[in-house]
Design a protein around this motif. Structure first.
Motif, PDB file in Angstrom:
ATOM      1  N   PRO A 172      -7.326  18.168  15.957  1.00  0.00           N
ATOM      2  CA  PRO A 172      -6.436  17.618  14.920  1.00  0.00           C
ATOM      3  C   PRO A 172      -5.046  17.257  15.430  1.00  0.00           C
ATOM      4  N   ALA A 173      -4.563  17.980  16.449  1.00  0.00           N
ATOM      5  CA  ALA A 173      -3.221  17.696  16.954  1.00  0.00           C
ATOM      6  C   ALA A 173      -3.077  16.244  17.405  1.00  0.00           C
ATOM      7  N   PHE A 174      -4.197  15.620  17.750  1.00  0.00           N
ATOM      8  CA  PHE A 174      -4.119  14.236  18.230  1.00  0.00           C
ATOM      9  C   PHE A 174      -4.342  13.192  17.139  1.00  0.00           C
ATOM     10  N   PHE A 175      -4.627  13.643  15.941  1.00  0.00           N
ATOM     11  CA  PHE A 175      -4.862  12.664  14.875  1.00  0.00           C
ATOM     12  C   PHE A 175      -3.573  11.884  14.598  1.00  0.00           C
ATOM     13  N   PRO A 176      -3.684  10.591  14.422  1.00  0.00           N
ATOM     14  CA  PRO A 176      -2.492   9.767  14.167  1.00  0.00           C
ATOM     15  C   PRO A 176      -2.044   9.875  12.716  1.00  0.00           C
ATOM     16  N   VAL A 177      -1.637  11.069  12.326  1.00  0.00           N
ATOM     17  CA  VAL A 177      -1.347  11.325  10.916  1.00  0.00           C
ATOM     18  C   VAL A 177      -0.203  10.467  10.396  1.00  0.00           C
ATOM     19  N   GLU A 178       0.877  10.366  11.173  1.00  0.00           N
ATOM     20  CA  GLU A 178       2.049   9.639  10.675  1.00  0.00           C
ATOM     21  C   GLU A 178       1.739   8.159  10.439  1.00  0.00           C
ATOM     22  N   ASP A 179       1.082   7.547  11.425  1.00  0.00           N
ATOM     23  CA  ASP A 179       0.728   6.130  11.264  1.00  0.00           C
ATOM     24  C   ASP A 179      -0.192   5.928  10.070  1.00  0.00           C
ATOM     25  N   PHE A 180      -1.143   6.844   9.909  1.00  0.00           N
ATOM     26  CA  PHE A 180      -2.102   6.673   8.827  1.00  0.00           C
ATOM     27  C   PHE A 180      -1.446   6.902   7.471  1.00  0.00           C
ATOM     28  N   LYS A 181      -0.531   7.836   7.443  1.00  0.00           N
ATOM     29  CA  LYS A 181       0.220   8.096   6.213  1.00  0.00           C
ATOM     30  C   LYS A 181       1.001   6.836   5.811  1.00  0.00           C
ATOM     31  N   GLN A 182       1.594   6.223   6.811  1.00  0.00           N
ATOM     32  CA  GLN A 182       2.374   5.003   6.559  1.00  0.00           C
ATOM     33  C   GLN A 182       1.509   3.917   5.916  1.00  0.00           C
ATOM     34  N   VAL A 183       0.318   3.679   6.477  1.00  0.00           N
ATOM     35  CA  VAL A 183      -0.520   2.615   5.913  1.00  0.00           C
ATOM     36  C   VAL A 183      -1.085   3.012   4.547  1.00  0.00           C
ATOM     37  N   LEU A 184      -1.354   4.300   4.360  1.00  0.00           N
ATOM     38  CA  LEU A 184      -1.821   4.764   3.049  1.00  0.00           C
ATOM     39  C   LEU A 184      -0.775   4.476   1.978  1.00  0.00           C
ATOM     40  N   MET A 185       0.475   4.829   2.283  1.00  0.00           N
ATOM     41  CA  MET A 185       1.576   4.593   1.351  1.00  0.00           C
ATOM     42  C   MET A 185       1.707   3.116   1.028  1.00  0.00           C
ATOM     43  N   GLN A 186       1.616   2.320   2.080  1.00  0.00           N
ATOM     44  CA  GLN A 186       1.776   0.887   1.906  1.00  0.00           C
ATOM     45  C   GLN A 186       0.695   0.338   0.972  1.00  0.00           C
ATOM     46  N   VAL A 187      -0.526   0.814   1.151  1.00  0.00           N
ATOM     47  CA  VAL A 187      -1.623   0.361   0.301  1.00  0.00           C
ATOM     48  C   VAL A 187      -1.376   0.749  -1.149  1.00  0.00           C
ATOM     49  N   LEU A 188      -0.950   1.992  -1.362  1.00  0.00           N
ATOM     50  CA  LEU A 188      -0.735   2.456  -2.731  1.00  0.00           C
ATOM     51  C   LEU A 188       0.385   1.666  -3.402  1.00  0.00           C
ATOM     52  N   ASP A 189       1.456   1.388  -2.647  1.00  0.00           N
ATOM     53  CA  ASP A 189       2.553   0.599  -3.207  1.00  0.00           C
ATOM     54  C   ASP A 189       2.105  -0.830  -3.507  1.00  0.00           C
ATOM     55  N   ARG A 190       1.308  -1.370  -2.611  1.00  0.00           N
ATOM     56  CA  ARG A 190       0.918  -2.775  -2.721  1.00  0.00           C
ATOM     57  C   ARG A 190      -0.162  -2.984  -3.787  1.00  0.00           C
ATOM     58  N   ASP A 191      -1.197  -2.122  -3.778  1.00  0.00           N
ATOM     59  CA  ASP A 191      -2.374  -2.385  -4.601  1.00  0.00           C
ATOM     60  C   ASP A 191      -2.463  -1.571  -5.884  1.00  0.00           C
ATOM     61  N   GLY A 192      -1.694  -0.489  -5.975  1.00  0.00           N
ATOM     62  CA  GLY A 192      -1.758   0.350  -7.181  1.00  0.00           C
ATOM     63  C   GLY A 192      -3.184   0.742  -7.500  1.00  0.00           C
ATOM     64  N   GLY A 193      -3.554   0.595  -8.772  1.00  0.00           N
ATOM     65  CA  GLY A 193      -4.878   1.011  -9.235  1.00  0.00           C
ATOM     66  C   GLY A 193      -6.034   0.341  -8.526  1.00  0.00           C
ATOM     67  N   LYS A 194      -5.790  -0.898  -8.059  1.00  0.00           N
ATOM     68  CA  LYS A 194      -6.880  -1.621  -7.387  1.00  0.00           C
ATOM     69  C   LYS A 194      -7.434  -0.845  -6.190  1.00  0.00           C
ATOM     70  N   ALA A 195      -6.565  -0.046  -5.574  1.00  0.00           N
ATOM     71  CA  ALA A 195      -6.996   0.738  -4.415  1.00  0.00           C
ATOM     72  C   ALA A 195      -8.056   1.763  -4.787  1.00  0.00           C
ATOM     73  N   PHE A 196      -8.156   2.077  -6.082  1.00  0.00           N
ATOM     74  CA  PHE A 196      -9.126   3.079  -6.522  1.00  0.00           C
ATOM     75  C   PHE A 196     -10.283   2.472  -7.302  1.00  0.00           C
ATOM     76  N   GLY A 197     -10.342   1.150  -7.336  1.00  0.00           N
ATOM     77  CA  GLY A 197     -11.438   0.493  -8.044  1.00  0.00           C
ATOM     78  C   GLY A 197     -12.607   0.290  -7.099  1.00  0.00           C
ATOM     79  N   TYR A 198     -13.573  -0.483  -7.546  1.00  0.00           N
ATOM     80  CA  TYR A 198     -14.676  -0.810  -6.657  1.00  0.00           C
ATOM     81  C   TYR A 198     -14.335  -2.067  -5.886  1.00  0.00           C
ATOM     82  N   ASP A 199     -14.606  -2.051  -4.588  1.00  0.00           N
ATOM     83  CA  ASP A 199     -14.480  -3.282  -3.819  1.00  0.00           C
ATOM     84  C   ASP A 199     -15.831  -3.955  -3.749  1.00  0.00           C
ATOM     85  N   GLU A 200     -15.914  -5.060  -3.031  1.00  0.00           N
ATOM     86  CA  GLU A 200     -17.216  -5.688  -2.883  1.00  0.00           C
ATOM     87  C   GLU A 200     -18.219  -4.658  -2.385  1.00  0.00           C
ATOM     88  N   SER A 201     -19.478  -4.911  -2.722  1.00  0.00           N
ATOM     89  CA  SER A 201     -20.490  -3.896  -2.447  1.00  0.00           C
ATOM     90  C   SER A 201     -20.663  -3.643  -0.958  1.00  0.00           C
TER      91      SER A 201
END
Lengths: 506, 506
Positions: free
Chosen positions: A136-165
């Motif tokens: 786990p010490a090598f997991f890119p947590v900070e970078d991944f956190k950054q993109v997660l935040m960006q997605v939530l800010d950008r897409d809101g609820g859509k991020a939790f909907g269904y995407d294409e199958s």
């Protein structure tokens, strides 16, 4: 005889039998009733508490099913040894935690546990050469956190909907161009299926194409998690020997003739467990062999990226697949982190409908949030940055462990020089059994995987190999661990000699 | 005849055939080669470009497999109508997007598409009574973002590692106490398996317990996604009629005698599609019926929470399960959001090993990050807060749609008053076919699901029902949509009469 008294039945506290069950359970846990105590007879309890006998029977039955009591025929119901139950629970938890430590190969440790009678304790200060999962010490947590935040800010609820199958469209498009530039694989967004990890990829393919009684060929030895999937679909799994330059083509041809298999499961790069790589010639031959047959090849590419030879660009089987025969599975676990549960499947278009349906019946879709986050992760170049970093980390460990393993070669062993990946396949000195070595090492708190468990077909299993992974061990642990391993080998060699010495000569 | 000229083969640009393929592809896309144009003969191209004929054959073959060209036997290779290919791609995309809009019931829309010849267009301004998936606007994005952040700050890399094989321990413990307080279900953290949504729960159970040829009983009509899973395992699926107060016990007893099924798949609360609820008596009878038999019951509880009668607390089958016969599946999709891909399975302890193994071979584990986030979400009381909110939203829609559907009852239809859930099951006026109504509504951009597709067994299918979901429609859309629906019913009734009028009397 002790009695069950002072129970207050509540109107809104569920069925009476359940309340009674909980009441008695408490009496047992509190030690009001102790081990071996007999519970009062059913009729007596029923009349004392003014409930139906069925209520008491149900409560007693539930206590029994949960191991708080046991029934002696014709005698009555007695309080069981809860400590024993607790110990059982504890051992279950341990088994679990040992399984999850090596979870990409769930069957590995389970297999070891099975072989060794189900008792496996991984102590906290163990050196773990069994796990092929990065620390786990090598997991890119900070970078991944950054993109997660960006997605939530950008897409809101859509991020939790269904995407294409078959997956989030932008991610599939990004994968197509990434496959083209980095892997020379031609694909379309239309034949990429996003999956929740490589294991699901294998499972989906099996679901889509394997019927009970079908034959599936696998390399031998191979990844046990794949074999488990095919068998669970009722397939007959036949192993084809794997050689230093890839699958044994002669045997493969023969087995194809005999068994007419539906699928061939391969890991052309740093094969698990052998670390062998297919030569380009063998890849070409393999494709030619199946081109006019109704056979598809699964290419499980879980670590072609972890290639330490900088000049040499590994060619995937898929990149050479002009006949549309290869189902390419890519996992991100070994490079990135296992918990991301994401990968993809690139399949010939004509097989796609069945794959999409199999994914649907499996779990409908993979997490849209993770897909969107990973899309940004790729786009921002974080993947390549992290890959470079992990290659350095793994390479330095590889160099260290190979240096130390020279000792094993001096003792008569043979170590495969993969120059990539994160496993090492070691042929032990003659007469040293992998299973015995595993046991010896365990006593010294060093965890390895005996090669035996990777073999398909009891009679084919070879016990003079072990697999060492350096994904979860740092340089210091490698030094201590391999040193201990060498001592264990030496002990077994000496013991062997002494066995010979002391055993009656026939 | 046009010629293939001016190709510059690059040394590092992959195999020659692939470069040639890409070159010709560009010529076709650029319209240098137009539809119907014949490609130059293979030998000619080979000699002009000074490559092996095999290279040209491979390139042509790849073009054909990707539908850019087609081969006429004995004549040559011709440029295909790419527009046709593109239209096909487009229609695939539409089918996909329509499927994912109703993705918890993936087969629903796929089924409709099949029934109506594969053409289904959901236009952007459609009113969608087919989707049982909540609108993204209601997803609790802010709360979920908060717990996600907290997990990442608290756990770092551990959030992306592997958790215990049956799920994150703290989440399982939280589920146990939640089940106890809110559902009167007694369970242990040891028999909770975290799953990636309800669909995976069904899939895992099938994988663990269903072999080819086994019988599985389902309610009829039922959720088609479950039937697809059982069939994919080679099971024989038999439908048992569902009545207003639950499954038809007489038929069930008979079918158990005849078929000796392994599993019975049930949705005791707001059954999909009928919205029927089991009476408590029937639940007791059902459990008694199987108690001494080797039969297990799946309770798919996807919306017992969405109960509009405040005083009445719905009793799950599992809470009454003193015989350890119920495999309880809970999905969070309908209340929370589908994209979370999380749920759990509470199963009798003695079945647990097989379930854990089936989960493992399926996808090893569900996302640890989402599990940890959902654990905090539960702990902070966000779930109950959100549930209350969604109940209000759905209840107001329910009241509105029921009011408007009185019109359908006036026309001779019958509307089931579920007082919970998010579907409505409508029996149409005599002579009005659900399939015909579906078509009519589609023309008016109103999407409904004909009841027919939920039936198991061709001859049992009834075409005078439709299912309306109000998960994805607001009050305004409900008003417009149901108005249009009523008009369509009226048109079909009138047409029916005129048909009778004009048709020759026999």
């Amino acid at each position: 005889m002790k009695e069950i008294v002072s129970i207050q039945f509540g109107k809104d506290q569920g069925p009476l039998y359940l309340q009674l069950y909980n009441h008695i359970k408490r009496l047992i846990v509190d030690k009001t009733f102790e081990i071996g105590d007999k519970l009062p007879p059913i009729r007596k309890v029923a009349s004392q508490l003014q409930v139906n006998t069925v209520t008491v029977v149900s409560a007693y039955k539930l206590l029994e099913q949960n191991d708080y009591v046991y029934a002696k025929k014709g005698s009555g119901t007695y309080v069981a040894d809860i400590k024993e139950v607790e110990e059982y629970m504890e051992s279950q938890r341990e088994l679990e935690s040992s399984i999850h430590q090596n979870a990409e190969n769930p069957k590995d440790v389970a297999g070891i546990a099975l072989m060794t009678g189900g008792h496996i304790h991984i102590e906290k200060d163990s050196i773990n050469f069994a796990s092929a999962t990065p620390t786990p010490a090598f997991f890119p947590v900070e970078d991944f956190k950054q993109v997660l935040m960006q997605v939530l800010d950008r897409d809101g609820g859509k991020a939790f909907g269904y995407d294409e199958s078959n997956g989030y469209g932008a991610l599939r498009a990004a994968i197509v161009s990434w496959l083209k530039t980095d892997y020379q694989i031609e694909s379309h967004a239309q034949n990429i299926q996003i999956i929740s990890g490589a294991q699901q990829g294998i499972d989906i393919i099996a679901k889509a194409f394997v019927n009970p009684g079908d034959y599936v060929l696998v390399e031998n030895p191979t990844y046990t998690g794949a074999v488990a999937v095919f068998k669970s679909r009722g397939a007959k799994v036949v192993g084809v020997p794997i050689q230093r330059d890839g699958i044994d083509m002669e045997k493969l041809e023969k087995y194809i003739r005999i068994y007419r298999p539906k699928l061939i499961y391969t890991m052309p790069h740093y094969q698990n467990p052998t670390t062998f790589c297919y030569s380009d010639d063998k890849k070409v031959d393999l494709l030619k062999l199946v081109k006019d047959k109704k056979i598809y090849i699964i290419e499980d590419d879980f670590m072609s990226d972890l290639n330490f030879e900088k000049k040499y660009r590994t060619k995937t089987l898929k990149s050479m697949d002009q006949y549309h025969k290869v189902l390419y599975i890519k996992s991100f676990s070994k490079v990135l982190m296992p918990g991301i549960r994401l990968g993809f499947l690139a399949a010939p278009l004509m097989l796609f409908k069945q794959i999409m349906q199999a994914k649907h019946t499996s779990d409908i879709a993979s997490s849209g949030l993770i897909q969107r986050a990973f899309h940004l992760y790729l786009k921002k170049g974080f993947w390549n940055k992290h890959l470079m970093h992990m290659k350095e980390v793994y390479y330095s460990r590889y160099v260290e462990i190979m240096k130390l393993l020279l000792e094993v070669e001096k003792m008569g062993g043979d170590v495969c020089k993969a120059n990539g990946g994160l496993n090492i396949w070691v042929k032990l000195p003659e007469g040293v059994s992998g299973t015995a070595l595993y046991q010896r090492c365990l006593e010294k708190k060093v965890l390895i995987v005996p090669g035996k468990i990777f073999y398909v077909g009891e009679n084919k299993a070879q016990d003079n190999y072990i697999r060492l992974s350096y994904a979860a061990t740092d340089i210091q642990q490698i030094k201590v661990g391999i040193n201990k391993l060498c001592n264990c080998i030496q002990m077994l060699q000496n013991q062997d000699e002494s066995d010979v010495y002391y055993s009656p000569l026939i």
